[in-house]
Design an enzyme around this catalytic site. Sequence first.
Site, short mmCIF file in Angstrom:
data_model
loop_
_atom_site.label_atom_id
_atom_site.label_comp_id
_atom_site.label_asym_id
_atom_site.label_seq_id
_atom_site.Cartn_x
_atom_site.Cartn_y
_atom_site.Cartn_z
N HIS A 99 46.41 32.27 32.99
CA HIS A 99 46.09 31.01 32.31
C HIS A 99 45.80 31.18 30.82
O HIS A 99 45.20 32.17 30.40
CB HIS A 99 44.89 30.36 33.00
CG HIS A 99 44.56 29.01 32.43
ND1 HIS A 99 45.41 27.94 32.59
CD2 HIS A 99 43.52 28.58 31.69
CE1 HIS A 99 44.88 26.89 31.97
NE2 HIS A 99 43.74 27.26 31.42
N ASP A 127 48.71 23.86 34.76
CA ASP A 127 49.80 23.28 35.54
C ASP A 127 51.10 24.05 35.36
O ASP A 127 52.17 23.54 35.63
CB ASP A 127 50.00 21.80 35.14
CG ASP A 127 50.33 21.65 33.67
OD1 ASP A 127 50.33 22.68 32.95
OD2 ASP A 127 50.58 20.52 33.23
N CYS A 173 50.58 25.63 30.61
CA CYS A 173 49.43 25.78 29.70
C CYS A 173 49.78 26.53 28.42
O CYS A 173 49.32 26.16 27.35
CB CYS A 173 48.24 26.41 30.41
SG CYS A 173 48.61 27.98 31.20
#
Lengths: 287, 159
Positions: free
Chosen positions: A277, A81, A84
């Site tokens: 990510h 989101d 992370c």
Amino acid sequence: MTSEQQTTPTGKEASVDVSDEQILAFEQEVKDAEARERPLIGELEPLSALYSEYERGSPVFCEKIKALDREYQGFRRCRGDGNCFFRAFAFAWFESALSGDDTTLERIRQRLTATKQQLLDVGFDWVALEDFYDMTVELLEMVARQRGQTLTEAATLSNELRLGFVSEQGVYSNAAVVHLRMVASAYLRAHADDYLPFLELATSMDQYCAQHVEAFGRESEEIHIIALTKALRSIVNVVYLDGSTANDGRVSVHPFDGTENATDATPAITLLYRPGHYDILYNRTAA
Amino acid sequence: MDAVSRRLLKELQDLQRDRASSAATSELEELAPMDDADLLSWKATMRGPEGSPYEGGRFHLTIQVPSNYPLQPPKIEFVTRVCHPNVRFATGEICLDILKTAWSPAWTLRSTCLAIALLLNHPEPSSPLNVDAANLLRCGDQLGYESLVRMYTRIYAMQ
């Protein structure tokens, strides 16, 4: 992000386009959709679970994941989101405090408590920040209290910590994310002369920090990791899982060492980075 | 109590504590919830900055606080009509980065309102919501711009 509209002083609009609010609302929708798919912090999973995602895809990734599997016992997913990195760091940092010895817990507690002064030193308005600080401390202490009571196993404490991170729509871990963002921002503001020359698009450190560090949901880059590890004098090892075949296709590990000397070290945190990510990685020796 | 109410209550207490000391010096004349029963709707009144073409005017604003404030910014609009390159004349919508992409939870309702007061005096004509006002500045017609602003301030903000 500004909509140019032909508006006259009398309020007649010649054209209508998408407003900033609509764009923001749309971005929020995308994030919310992701949110429904993944918990803020997942359970510990074996790397074979990750392997199966790439099985029919890139052979480079598959080879790298196999190599990771030999070295690491598993990983824990974090929601993508935009927060992370900070959420993964908060979880892994607190987890190391809970599973370590009393000295480690005390050290991490002290580092966390010291952040209050770091934020005040750069002139942040404490009214705006104290709730986040208090809730971050409470998140650690909720589980630390259980640690003291009985011979609770590390895995049980990790699970309690995970519940603390995801319960009540993640209000506590969101607070930890905001708090750590402010800590990273405070570090950069206090060392603006050292870091501003490296920030290509920033006109001032205040502006950069507000827009790229403090803003909730804004993705992290290396500078965020450098700032946070320095501010908390901690070590983060980032394991890069990408499609690169350089280095004979081996995964590369980038250490971010914010400690000042070896004696004040807290356990290193390992994060698994895939482009865009962060998740948490667990060594075979640990836990 | 939920997180947003706790935070807003804290801001309210802080405002009440500092009211005496800051009211005289700050452009922010009033900042308070519209109704004690609903902390998510606020109103503000600011004075036009001294030495600016807004001087003498009193401008009312409404503030809608989202339920995930302060992770997300409040929605703030002028109720009083204001002629400014970064304010939509018809609706009072404000174009200010901190209300959108550059919002940070370190802002409070008060500091956000003060940033809006600062915007009155420091228009950013390159990202206009009021193109006519911006164009006067962009062509360097400072006199024309200030006259226009002064006229609208007198019409709408000096009753």
